[in-house]
Design a protein around this motif. Structure first.
Motif, PDB file in Angstrom:
ATOM      1  N   LYS A 132      -9.616  11.859  14.798  1.00  0.00           N
ATOM      2  CA  LYS A 132     -10.627  12.626  14.079  1.00  0.00           C
ATOM      3  C   LYS A 132     -10.555  14.114  14.451  1.00  0.00           C
ATOM      4  O   LYS A 132     -10.615  14.984  13.586  1.00  0.00           O
ATOM      5  CB  LYS A 132     -12.015  12.058  14.389  1.00  0.00           C
ATOM      6  N   TRP A 133     -10.401  14.394  15.733  1.00  0.00           N
ATOM      7  CA  TRP A 133     -10.298  15.777  16.194  1.00  0.00           C
ATOM      8  C   TRP A 133      -9.055  16.442  15.610  1.00  0.00           C
ATOM      9  O   TRP A 133      -9.107  17.565  15.127  1.00  0.00           O
ATOM     10  CB  TRP A 133     -10.256  15.837  17.715  1.00  0.00           C
ATOM     11  N   ALA A 134      -7.932  15.715  15.657  1.00  0.00           N
ATOM     12  CA  ALA A 134      -6.673  16.280  15.161  1.00  0.00           C
ATOM     13  C   ALA A 134      -6.760  16.593  13.670  1.00  0.00           C
ATOM     14  O   ALA A 134      -6.342  17.668  13.224  1.00  0.00           O
ATOM     15  CB  ALA A 134      -5.527  15.316  15.439  1.00  0.00           C
ATOM     16  N   LYS A 135      -7.336  15.690  12.899  1.00  0.00           N
ATOM     17  CA  LYS A 135      -7.450  15.926  11.464  1.00  0.00           C
ATOM     18  C   LYS A 135      -8.417  17.062  11.165  1.00  0.00           C
ATOM     19  O   LYS A 135      -8.191  17.843  10.252  1.00  0.00           O
ATOM     20  CB  LYS A 135      -7.886  14.654  10.750  1.00  0.00           C
ATOM     21  N   SER A 136      -9.492  17.155  11.946  1.00  0.00           N
ATOM     22  CA  SER A 136     -10.456  18.228  11.708  1.00  0.00           C
ATOM     23  C   SER A 136      -9.889  19.604  12.066  1.00  0.00           C
ATOM     24  O   SER A 136     -10.376  20.613  11.588  1.00  0.00           O
ATOM     25  CB  SER A 136     -11.750  17.974  12.486  1.00  0.00           C
ATOM     26  N   HIS A 137      -8.864  19.623  12.901  1.00  0.00           N
ATOM     27  CA  HIS A 137      -8.197  20.882  13.260  1.00  0.00           C
ATOM     28  C   HIS A 137      -6.900  21.070  12.468  1.00  0.00           C
ATOM     29  O   HIS A 137      -6.009  21.808  12.892  1.00  0.00           O
ATOM     30  CB  HIS A 137      -7.930  20.933  14.769  1.00  0.00           C
ATOM     31  N   HIS A 138      -6.804  20.403  11.329  1.00  0.00           N
ATOM     32  CA  HIS A 138      -5.719  20.562  10.351  1.00  0.00           C
ATOM     33  C   HIS A 138      -4.347  20.117  10.851  1.00  0.00           C
ATOM     34  O   HIS A 138      -3.332  20.658  10.441  1.00  0.00           O
ATOM     35  CB  HIS A 138      -5.663  22.001   9.841  1.00  0.00           C
ATOM     36  N   TYR A 139      -4.311  19.136  11.747  1.00  0.00           N
ATOM     37  CA  TYR A 139      -3.041  18.548  12.157  1.00  0.00           C
ATOM     38  C   TYR A 139      -2.654  17.489  11.129  1.00  0.00           C
ATOM     39  O   TYR A 139      -3.508  16.786  10.586  1.00  0.00           O
ATOM     40  CB  TYR A 139      -3.152  17.895  13.539  1.00  0.00           C
ATOM     41  N   LYS A 140      -1.382  17.354  10.854  1.00  0.00           N
ATOM     42  CA  LYS A 140      -0.844  16.368   9.911  1.00  0.00           C
ATOM     43  C   LYS A 140       0.041  15.393  10.677  1.00  0.00           C
ATOM     44  O   LYS A 140       0.539  15.702  11.753  1.00  0.00           O
ATOM     45  CB  LYS A 140      -0.007  17.046   8.820  1.00  0.00           C
ATOM     46  N   ILE A 141       0.270  14.229  10.097  1.00  0.00           N
ATOM     47  CA  ILE A 141       1.104  13.213  10.740  1.00  0.00           C
ATOM     48  C   ILE A 141       2.557  13.709  10.842  1.00  0.00           C
ATOM     49  O   ILE A 141       3.047  14.396   9.964  1.00  0.00           O
ATOM     50  CB  ILE A 141       1.052  11.866   9.985  1.00  0.00           C
ATOM     51  N   CYS A 142       3.193  13.338  11.916  1.00  0.00           N
ATOM     52  CA  CYS A 142       4.591  13.695  12.150  1.00  0.00           C
ATOM     53  C   CYS A 142       5.478  13.054  11.066  1.00  0.00           C
ATOM     54  O   CYS A 142       5.229  11.936  10.632  1.00  0.00           O
ATOM     55  CB  CYS A 142       4.991  13.175  13.532  1.00  0.00           C
ATOM     56  N   GLY A 143       6.492  13.756  10.658  1.00  0.00           N
ATOM     57  CA  GLY A 143       7.407  13.257   9.636  1.00  0.00           C
ATOM     58  C   GLY A 143       8.185  12.033  10.066  1.00  0.00           C
ATOM     59  O   GLY A 143       8.585  11.224   9.235  1.00  0.00           O
TER      60      GLY A 143
END
Length: 83
Positions: free
Chosen positions: A69-80
């Motif tokens: 949740k934190w990662a998505k809220s800080h605009h991180y995307k899943i690794c390719g």
């Protein structure tokens, strides 16, 4: 013919002793496919990784374990590599 009769009696006795012949049911529980904690490399882009040993983290110097949740809220995307 005698062995066929014995086999039929054996099958009938088995169903009688164990009850109705029902297919074996495997109970499954719903489990989240991915974990709620992910790995990020704060100094190397905006990707998050489920596995600490992901190929995308091979050159990262510093790793940080954060919630998804934190990662998505800080605009991180899943690794390719982990799609």
């Amino acid at each position: 013919m005698k062995t066929l009769r014995k086999a039929a009696l054996l099958i009938a006795a088995t169903f009688t002793l164990t009850g109705v012949a029902e297919p074996m049911v495997i109970h499954t529980t719903t489990v989240e496919a991915k974990t709620s904690k992910v790995w990020i490399a704060p100094n190397h882009g905006k990707k998050y990784h489920y596995a600490k040993n992901c190929r995308g983290l091979s050159h990262a110097g510093k790793l940080k374990h954060v919630t998804l949740k934190w990662a998505k809220s800080h605009h991180y995307k899943i690794c390719g590599w982990e799609k």
